[in-house]
Write a protein that holds these residues in place. Structure first.
Motif: not given
Length: 589
Positions: A53-61, A246-256
């Motif tokens: 449920g979030a928007i990914p944004f790629i950060i290049p090095p 493993m989706m709980p990990l990503f939902r945790w990050l997006c919730g935080e």
């Protein structure tokens, strides 16, 4: 574009202006790998963030510190992706023969990115290499090769020739885990790891929260009640075969991240005031307020990182002798400290201003500046001379704490000898004069008898700029429930403080204890009579809210506890400023 890199800030604002719906979801910055064709990223990371449920944004090095800091202003969470080995030179080690390919483009950039994100309280999830980078950036250590350098364990296969979408071994969460165990449970969990480097020590800011059957560290999380989690396996690969374990990990990050995003929006909208800090106590250490100074908990950088708009800095006076000479020296010391605060603000005048009124605070926030108000902690500063109140009012103080840890000529202290039985005759004149001058009467540190005397006598509400609840921590200078009820009936405010000794008598206090005190105060008085006075640099500061950089974490706790915007606006300064405005409006000379 002066740095030679893309102007992230302007691009973000252009996109935001044209597509306002874009910011309805949190943005997760994902660190990109670096290969032959430049920046690259496996699709599992992107798909997992989108599904959560979030928007990914790629950060290049890249390594431009200013550009990275600017970028982080516009992401709400950070995902550290997998990749090559960490260069051992960054850990002050020489490479071992078993070292694999090192990605020189990523190491320094990600170490810097993690530190910047950590200081800004941005939620972080590290995956595979990401957990190792977290440890390396936050004081832990990484083993270059687990098979040759960990002789005390018999490692299972952690780098199998297996399709990454399938589990290769199991892990188990630890019993003290506060983030991972609630997400994955306490039973063995099937995971997929592909690595030969691993975290060997999590360091002081992370703790082990999962291990594999051979005892190898498989996951770490914050020890400081922060939103930081790292896992050694590759949860993003599971989603590619429609496995959602493993989706709980990503939902945790997006919730935080969503919580952090909401708190940031709120801080932009409201005025946040810390009603008590003791930073001037460190002026003798030649501090640099315009830098991120390790000697102090409140400086310009930390206020910016924590999104704190204003702080009341006090001239603190330890209670001393009361001879004529000693009283004159106490007055002179208060004057010197107030001058030092003014000089400090003057040296940073493009970013900081002195405020005397609530309107000044709003003006400075509108101008993009931080605000400092002046106060005095301990009426010892005026000795026995009532005229000194006008002197200090004219210098700009907004409140004076009548006493500290010891009786003075004004009143009895909570830690005093009951010299006066409350306010002295002189103290009663002091309260009246403070009312007439528009200076808030502060009863933190006062004895109960002094508190009730001042409460009854004062023509305007009194305040307790940094006090907590005696029902939860039985120390004399904390407020009883009856005191709080009486204070609320008179329209006053009490500000929960973050000094560990006033939050709990046994064990390590944390932001959870501070929230318990605040909730108790709200239950007794109502949210319109409660606020926050951290006591930073006066021994205040607790895990979860350890400096001005972390005050936004308190806002996130308030949001999680279902406080609404009106309540939070009041708690973060609105209630205190309401009483300040009333006092200033009521002055007669």
């Amino acid at each position: 574009m002066s740095s030679g890199y893309f102007d992230w800030k302007n691009a973000y604002h252009r996109y935001h202006d044209h597509f306002p719906a874009y910011r309805k979801q949190p943005v997760i910055g994902i660190t990109g790998n670096f290969g032959e064709k430049g920046c690259e990223l496996a699709e599992g990371y992107i798909e997992s963030i989108l599904k959560a449920g979030a928007i990914p944004f790629i950060i290049p090095p890249f390594e431009d510190r200013d550009a990275l800091a600017g970028l982080l202003e516009h992401v709400d969470g950070l995902l550290l992706s997998g990749g090559g080995d960490l260069n051992p030179l960054f850990m002050d080690e020489e490479p071992v023969p078993q070292l694999h390919s090192v990605n020189y483009k990523r190491d320094l950039a990600e170490l810097l990115l993690i530190r910047l994100a950590y200081d800004r309280q941005i939620p972080i999830l590290g995956i595979c290499r990401g957990i190792q980078m977290l440890a390396a950036a936050l004081g832990g250590t990484v083993c270059q090769d687990i098979y040759s350098l960990m002789p005390d364990i018999q490692p299972i296969g952690h780098d199998q020739q297996l399709d990454r979408r399938y589990a290769s071994h199991t892990i188990r969460t630890t019993s003290d885990s506060t983030i991972l165990r609630p997400l994955l449970g306490d039973a063995p969990v099937a995971v997929n790891s592909f690595h030969h480097q691993a975290v060997s020590s999590p360091g002081p800011f992370l703790r082990v929260c999962a291990t594999s059957p051979d005892g190898l560290i498989e996951a770490v999380e914050s020890t400081e009640h922060k939103s930081i989690l790292g896992v050694q396996w590759h949860p993003e690969c599971f989603i590619l075969r429609q496995d959602e374990s493993m989706m709980p990990l990503f939902r945790w990050l997006c919730g935080e991240a969503e919580s952090f995003h909401t708190a940031k929006k709120l801080h932009r909208k409201i005025l946040t005031l810390d009603s008590h800090c003791d930073t001037p106590m460190f002026f003798h250490k030649n501090i640099h307020f315009d830098q991120r100074d390790p000697n102090i908990l409140v400086d310009l950088h930390k206020m910016t990182e924590g999104r704190l708009d204003a702080a009341i800095m006090v001239a603190y006076l330890e209670q001393g002798g009361r001879t004529e000479e000693e009283l004159k020296e106490a007055t002179a010391k208060a004057d010197r400290i107030l001058t030092q605060i003014e000089n400090m603000a003057g040296a940073c005048s493009t970013a900081v201003g002195i405020a005397r009124t609530p309107a000044d605070l709003l003006r400075l926030k509108s101008a993009g500046k931080k605000a400092i108000m002046l106060g005095i902690e301990n009426g010892y500063a005026i000795g026995k001379d009532l005229s000194l109140l006008r002197h200090f009012r004219d210098r700009g103080i907004v409140y004076m704490t009548l006493c500290h840890n010891g009786d003075n000529d004004i009143c009895d202290s909570a830690r005093g000898r009951k010299e006066h039985g409350g306010l002295s005759a002189f103290g009663r004149n002091v309260v009246r004069e403070m009312n007439s001058l528009g200076v808030l009467v502060d009863l933190s540190h006062g004895a109960e008898s002094s508190f009730y005397d001042a409460l009854e006598l004062s023509s305007v509400p009194i305040v307790c700029s940094h006090s907590s609840c005696r029902a939860l921590c039985d120390v004399p200078r904390n407020l009883t429930d009856e005191q709080m009820k009486a204070l609320a009936r008179k329209g006053g405010v009490a500000q929960v403080t973050l000094y560990k000794g006033f939050l709990r008598k046994d064990g390590e206090a944390s932001i959870l204890d501070a929230m318990e005190h605040l909730n108790h105060m709200v239950n007794i008085m109502g949210p319109e009579h409660v606020g926050i006075g951290t006591d930073f640099d006066g021994d205040g500061g607790i895990p979860g809210c350890a400096s001005a950089a972390e005050v936004i974490n308190f806002t996130r706790r308030l949001l999680a506890a279902r406080y609404n915007e009106t309540d939070i606006t009041g708690i973060w300064g609105g209630n205190f400023l309401r009483v300040m405005q009333l006092a200033q409006n009521s002055k007669t000379n």
